[in-house]
Design a protein around this motif. Structure first.
Motif, PDB file in Angstrom:
ATOM      1  N   PRO A 105      -3.062 -19.284  35.859  1.00 45.75           N
ATOM      2  CA  PRO A 105      -4.098 -20.115  36.489  1.00 45.75           C
ATOM      3  C   PRO A 105      -5.078 -19.334  37.351  1.00 45.75           C
ATOM      4  N   VAL A 106      -4.699 -18.129  37.775  1.00 41.02           N
ATOM      5  CA  VAL A 106      -5.589 -17.288  38.574  1.00 41.02           C
ATOM      6  C   VAL A 106      -5.682 -15.915  37.902  1.00 41.02           C
ATOM      7  N   LEU A 107      -6.916 -15.444  37.734  1.00 46.14           N
ATOM      8  CA  LEU A 107      -7.191 -14.191  37.042  1.00 46.14           C
ATOM      9  C   LEU A 107      -7.897 -13.242  37.997  1.00 46.14           C
ATOM     10  N   ALA A 108      -7.552 -11.970  37.917  1.00 41.80           N
ATOM     11  CA  ALA A 108      -8.174 -10.982  38.802  1.00 41.80           C
ATOM     12  C   ALA A 108      -8.375  -9.685  38.037  1.00 41.80           C
ATOM     13  N   TYR A 109      -9.121  -8.777  38.652  1.00 36.06           N
ATOM     14  CA  TYR A 109      -9.183  -7.428  38.096  1.00 36.06           C
ATOM     15  C   TYR A 109      -9.426  -6.444  39.229  1.00 36.06           C
ATOM     16  N   LEU A 110      -9.030  -5.229  39.005  1.00 39.46           N
ATOM     17  CA  LEU A 110      -9.322  -4.149  39.937  1.00 39.46           C
ATOM     18  C   LEU A 110      -9.492  -2.857  39.157  1.00 39.46           C
ATOM     19  N   ASP A 111     -10.205  -1.913  39.770  1.00 31.31           N
ATOM     20  CA  ASP A 111     -10.463  -0.638  39.112  1.00 31.31           C
ATOM     21  C   ASP A 111      -9.228   0.247  39.152  1.00 31.31           C
ATOM     22  N   VAL A 112      -9.106   1.089  38.140  1.00 32.87           N
ATOM     23  CA  VAL A 112      -7.912   1.920  37.993  1.00 32.87           C
ATOM     24  C   VAL A 112      -7.790   2.954  39.103  1.00 32.87           C
ATOM     25  N   ASP A 113      -8.896   3.310  39.747  1.00 35.51           N
ATOM     26  CA  ASP A 113      -8.802   4.318  40.803  1.00 35.51           C
ATOM     27  C   ASP A 113      -8.203   3.764  42.094  1.00 35.51           C
ATOM     28  N   LEU A 114      -8.019   2.425  42.158  1.00 33.30           N
ATOM     29  CA  LEU A 114      -7.453   1.778  43.355  1.00 33.30           C
ATOM     30  C   LEU A 114      -8.184   2.197  44.629  1.00 33.30           C
ATOM     31  N   SER A 115      -9.518   2.257  44.533  1.00 34.96           N
ATOM     32  CA  SER A 115     -10.312   2.577  45.727  1.00 34.96           C
ATOM     33  C   SER A 115     -10.136   1.510  46.798  1.00 34.96           C
ATOM     34  N   THR A 116      -9.889   0.281  46.378  1.00 33.18           N
ATOM     35  CA  THR A 116      -9.700  -0.819  47.327  1.00 33.18           C
ATOM     36  C   THR A 116      -8.243  -0.903  47.756  1.00 33.18           C
ATOM     37  N   ASP A 117      -8.010  -1.015  49.045  1.00 34.83           N
ATOM     38  CA  ASP A 117      -6.651  -1.131  49.573  1.00 34.83           C
ATOM     39  C   ASP A 117      -6.003  -2.410  49.037  1.00 34.83           C
ATOM     40  N   LEU A 118      -4.819  -2.301  48.473  1.00 35.10           N
ATOM     41  CA  LEU A 118      -4.138  -3.438  47.863  1.00 35.10           C
ATOM     42  C   LEU A 118      -3.717  -4.496  48.880  1.00 35.10           C
ATOM     43  N   ALA A 119      -3.767  -4.184  50.168  1.00 31.65           N
ATOM     44  CA  ALA A 119      -3.437  -5.192  51.179  1.00 31.65           C
ATOM     45  C   ALA A 119      -4.398  -6.377  51.111  1.00 31.65           C
ATOM     46  N   ALA A 120      -5.573  -6.193  50.489  1.00 32.22           N
ATOM     47  CA  ALA A 120      -6.553  -7.279  50.387  1.00 32.22           C
ATOM     48  C   ALA A 120      -6.307  -8.172  49.173  1.00 32.22           C
ATOM     49  N   LEU A 121      -5.323  -7.840  48.331  1.00 31.47           N
ATOM     50  CA  LEU A 121      -5.134  -8.593  47.091  1.00 31.47           C
ATOM     51  C   LEU A 121      -4.653 -10.025  47.345  1.00 31.47           C
ATOM     52  N   LEU A 122      -3.660 -10.198  48.194  1.00 26.33           N
ATOM     53  CA  LEU A 122      -3.183 -11.554  48.482  1.00 26.33           C
ATOM     54  C   LEU A 122      -4.253 -12.388  49.185  1.00 26.33           C
ATOM     55  N   PRO A 123      -4.964 -11.864  50.198  1.00 32.47           N
ATOM     56  CA  PRO A 123      -6.076 -12.645  50.766  1.00 32.47           C
ATOM     57  C   PRO A 123      -7.165 -12.963  49.742  1.00 32.47           C
ATOM     58  N   LEU A 124      -7.319 -12.118  48.733  1.00 34.63           N
ATOM     59  CA  LEU A 124      -8.326 -12.368  47.706  1.00 34.63           C
ATOM     60  C   LEU A 124      -7.971 -13.588  46.872  1.00 34.63           C
ATOM     61  N   VAL A 125      -6.716 -13.686  46.437  1.00 28.14           N
ATOM     62  CA  VAL A 125      -6.349 -14.729  45.479  1.00 28.14           C
ATOM     63  C   VAL A 125      -5.779 -15.985  46.128  1.00 28.14           C
ATOM     64  N   ALA A 126      -5.361 -15.906  47.389  1.00 25.10           N
ATOM     65  CA  ALA A 126      -4.758 -17.078  48.035  1.00 25.10           C
ATOM     66  C   ALA A 126      -5.676 -18.300  48.033  1.00 25.10           C
ATOM     67  N   PRO A 127      -6.999 -18.175  48.341  1.00 21.05           N
ATOM     68  CA  PRO A 127      -7.859 -19.367  48.307  1.00 21.05           C
ATOM     69  C   PRO A 127      -8.011 -19.962  46.911  1.00 21.05           C
ATOM     70  N   LEU A 128      -7.809 -19.145  45.874  1.00 19.43           N
ATOM     71  CA  LEU A 128      -7.890 -19.660  44.505  1.00 19.43           C
ATOM     72  C   LEU A 128      -6.605 -20.388  44.124  1.00 19.43           C
ATOM     73  N   ILE A 129      -5.487 -19.865  44.559  1.00 22.68           N
ATOM     74  CA  ILE A 129      -4.205 -20.522  44.287  1.00 22.68           C
ATOM     75  C   ILE A 129      -4.156 -21.882  44.976  1.00 22.68           C
ATOM     76  N   SER A 130      -4.686 -21.951  46.179  1.00 21.72           N
ATOM     77  CA  SER A 130      -4.658 -23.205  46.934  1.00 21.72           C
ATOM     78  C   SER A 130      -5.717 -24.192  46.457  1.00 21.72           C
ATOM     79  N   GLY A 131      -6.712 -23.720  45.717  1.00 24.06           N
ATOM     80  CA  GLY A 131      -7.796 -24.581  45.267  1.00 24.06           C
ATOM     81  C   GLY A 131      -8.957 -24.654  46.241  1.00 24.06           C
ATOM     82  N   HIS A 132      -8.885 -23.904  47.334  1.00 28.89           N
ATOM     83  CA  HIS A 132      -9.960 -23.931  48.324  1.00 28.89           C
ATOM     84  C   HIS A 132     -11.247 -23.332  47.777  1.00 28.89           C
ATOM     85  N   SER A 133     -11.135 -22.286  46.945  1.00 32.10           N
ATOM     86  CA  SER A 133     -12.306 -21.600  46.412  1.00 32.10           C
ATOM     87  C   SER A 133     -12.184 -21.466  44.903  1.00 32.10           C
ATOM     88  N   ASP A 134     -13.306 -21.084  44.272  1.00 29.00           N
ATOM     89  CA  ASP A 134     -13.359 -20.988  42.814  1.00 29.00           C
ATOM     90  C   ASP A 134     -13.363 -19.543  42.331  1.00 29.00           C
TER      91      ASP A 134
END
Length: 407
Positions: A105-134
């Motif tokens: 139900p929730v789809l994401a992507y990230l670059d293979v170099d992992l330039s972005t800290d993975l600590a932001a992954l749960l805050p990224l998808v949580a509003p989509l899981i809850s239905g708050h955001s699209d």
């Protein structure tokens, strides 16, 4: 198992105990060195910090090195890792293929170099899981983001996002960060409309989502530039400019079914409590005022050019009629966000009604002025400007009542 979408796609996976809530796609092209460390680190992070079932999909973009073999070994080693091999290149193509085939139900992507800290992954998808955001995007341009990269890439990134604001009226802050997520039901409606198969895919998806009235959640990220990035900056910039031109034309001509998407997916404006400013009204007033200033300048110019040959009243009629048609079209598109031909006739009739009121005000003002005195041109123009301001207020009220709830 072989599946066919835009190209031949091979899928190999270890059985997963339950259906995933999140499917994270990692698009790769010739990444045999970085792929293993990336997927193992991502898998470990999700297993430790993500409280729902997940899947990691490696989308191989027709790699020419050993990337596919590494990906298959990872799928055999780690539960919940699958591989999709495409015979054609293009990050956008890879994301469309992987997301379209996913059952999460929730789809994401990230670059293979992992330039972005993975600590932001749960805050990224949580509003989509809850239905708050699209949709959700990571942003490197927020004040609380922490970013390490060279001056060249910083300038290019900021210039590109400023360009998007100026040309496509984008309201999201960072279109290029390789860290995004979307709800699957929204993806099913938007993906068929996204034409780009490369790097402009993200921007096109976000612009369509914004124009459809969807909520885009932004997460400030910690981001460290990958010095080994293989992105061709010049070629990507040229492709992005072509994409902006193509998408801009489609928006201007009404070629995209945005009204239908807005009706199906968009979030309706909030009802304002008594005494409160209605949602969206300040932004509409600013755009309406800008269009009104341009229309008034055009009106006065036309009046001055035709006044000598036609006389005051005929010149006023002609100038007001021509600018009223243009004003209605501009407000329809820019102030109220309406594209396409649906209800266009009705809206222009409402614009002509506003024109008739404006004509009555301006002509009446001219008639009253000439009945009292023989004014100079400057006095005549001053009276017309005042009458036009009153007509403008009436125009906004009429157009908002007619258009605002029919978008």
């Amino acid at each position: 198992m072989i599946e066919s979408t835009e190209s031949r796609v091979a899928v190999r996976a270890r059985p997963v105990a339950s259906s995933p809530v999140l499917d994270v796609v990692v698009p790769v092209y010739n990444e045999e060195v970085d792929l293993g460390p990336c997927v193992r680190r991502l898998h470990a992070h999700l297993g430790e910090h993500f409280p729902y079932p997940f899947r990691i999909t490696i989308a191989d973009n027709a790699s020419l090195d050993g990337t596919l073999a590494v990906a298959e070994a990872l799928a055999a080693e780690l539960p919940g890792v699958v591989v999709r091999h495409l015979d054609a290149k293009g990050r956008g193509r890879a994301l469309r293929t992987a997301w379209s085939a996913s059952d999460a139900p929730v789809l994401a992507y990230l670059d293979v170099d992992l330039s972005t800290d993975l600590a932001a992954l749960l805050p990224l998808v949580a509003p989509l899981i809850s239905g708050h955001s699209d949709l959700a995007i990571g942003t490197r341009l927020a004040r609380t983001s922490r970013v390490v990269r060279g001056a060249k890439r910083e300038v290019i990134s900021r210039a590109y996002n400023l360009l998007l604001r100026g040309t496509l009226a984008a309201r999201f802050s960072d279109a290029q960060c390789g860290f995004k997520a979307i709800r699957a039901d929204v993806a099913r409606e938007l993906l068929p409309l996204v034409q780009d198969t490369g790097w402009f895919f993200d921007t096109e998806l976000l612009v369509l989502a914004q124009r459809a009235g969807l909520r885009i959640h932004e997460v400030p990220v910690d981001w460290i530039d990958d010095p080994d990035s293989r992105v061709d900056v010049v070629a990507t910039a040229l492709a992005d400019l072509r994409g902006i031109g193509r998408l801009g034309r489609a928006l201007l001509t009404g070629a995209l079914p945005l009204a239908d998407l807005r009706a199906q997916l968009g979030r309706a404006p909030l009802a304002a409590p008594p005494g409160r400013v209605p949602a969206g009204l300040p932004r509409q007033l600013v755009r309406f005022a800008a269009i009104g200033v341009a229309s008034t300048c055009a009106y006065l110019l036309l009046f001055v050019l035709t006044r000598g040959a036609l006389g005051a009243q005929p010149a006023n009629l002609l100038a007001l009629l021509l600018t009223a048609v243009g004003n209605t079209a501009a407000n329809r598109r820019l102030t109220f966000g309406i594209s396409g031909r649906r209800h266009a006739g009705r809206h222009h009739v409402q614009g002509l009604l506003a024109f008739a009121l404006g004509l009555a005000l301006t002509s009446g003002s001219l008639a009253a002025l000439h009945a009292v005195t023989d004014p100079g041109r400057a006095v005549e123009l001053a009276v017309l400007v005042a009458a036009n301001l009153a007509a403008t207020v009436l125009r906004f009220v009429l157009l908002r009542l007619g258009m605002h709830h029919r978008r």
